[in-house]
Design a protein around this motif. Structure first.
Motif: not given
Length: 305
Positions: A93-97, A125-126, A141-145
């Motif tokens: 599975a894919s995980v987004i940090e 999504v974590n 981290f894979d991305a940030a808001i």
């Protein structure tokens, strides 16, 4: 180059013995003999050339060096365990940090994540709180808001929505009035947001008045803290209405003045350049941008276009 790292078994024995301050209890927890634990810790002390425990007929006590090292070792073992369990859980599975500013994450994003999960059950999504920019290369981290101007080196930015904060307070502070003008607001305690120190000054400037105490008042790092302080009649705060919808609907907070603070800054999804080809991130990006645009379209006046 060979790393200067002790034997993992020795570290596990040391962490357990340090936590219990007992070789016997550590041995019981790890299903080892007390002699085996003693040998592992003795070998670790020899490797470090540092005494970690003081031995006496009454038992063992951590030295200052042992106490400091035990805290560091425990944190690192916890991190390795988390990473190991994460890999075991993924099974393809894919995980987004995702790093996210706290109140936006809890008040706006989390209530909508179920929709993404239903559309993409293969993606997890974590969320982790981060209030300021950082170097992606130094994190997992894979991305940030985040809230800002969208200028973040080495990333692609996707605008979600502006803040459009308005003065809000407990209805008690209105004293029966429907609203307060800028001069009335200036006489109330002004609750400040740590990461937006000039917000009240900018708001009063937009109303054409100067207030000497526009940067005074208690400071809080999170909008959730500001809203709690405002609900408890500690003062008036500038908060985006979309972050306190429930409080407004329940009447625990009211908009004291409908004049919003305009800003060129906004909430952005930031994806590092090295991650832009990730299929799971593209799916999350497209879903999140649609959600933000849909929300803005149906809440005109609460979020800028």
């Amino acid at each position: 180059m060979r790393r200067k790292i002790p034997n993992t078994t020795a570290l596990i024995c040391f962490e357990a013995a340090a936590r219990h301050e007992s070789f016997t209890k550590a041995a019981h927890e790890l299903a080892l003999t007390q002699g085996a634990v003693c040998r592992q810790i003795g070998g670790l002390e020899a490797f470090l050339n540092v005494e970690l425990f003081r031995r006496s007929h009454r038992g063992v006590k951590l030295t200052e060096a042992g106490l400091s090292y035990s805290r560091q070792v425990a944190a690192q073992l916890d991190a390795v365990e988390r990473d190991t369990l994460s890999v075991m859980r993924q099974q393809g599975a894919s995980v987004i940090e995702l790093a996210v500013v706290p109140t936006f994450g809890t008040q706006w994003l989390l209530p909508r994540l179920k929709d993404f999960q239903q559309l993409h059950p293969e993606v997890t999504v974590n969320l982790t709180n981060r209030t300021r920019p950082f170097l992606f290369a130094d994190t997992t981290f894979d991305a940030a808001i985040y809230f800002g101007d969208g200028d973040w080196s080495g990333t692609q930015s996707h605008r979600l929505m502006g803040e459009n904060p308005m003065p809000v307070c407990s209805p008690v502070l209105l004293e029966g009035q429907d609203a307060l003008d800028a001069k009335q607001i200036s006489r109330l305690p002004l609750l400040q947001q740590t990461t937006r120190p000039y917000a009240w000054r900018q708001w009063f400037d937009s109303q054409g008045i100067t207030v000497d105490r526009d940067m005074t008042g208690p400071r809080y790092e999170l909008f959730s803290m500001l809203s709690q302080a405002a609900m408890h009649e500690m003062g008036i705060a500038l908060i985006p209405p979309f972050l306190i919808q429930r409080e407004l609907e329940e009447g625990r907070l009211v908009i004291a003045n409908t004049q919003a603070l305009s800003s060129t800054r906004a909430y952005y999804l930031m994806i590092p350049d090295r991650k832009v080809e990730s299929a799971s991130l593209r799916a999350f990006r497209d879903w999140l941008v649609r959600q933000a645009h849909r929300y803005a379209a149906t809440h005109e006046g609460l979020t800028p276009p």
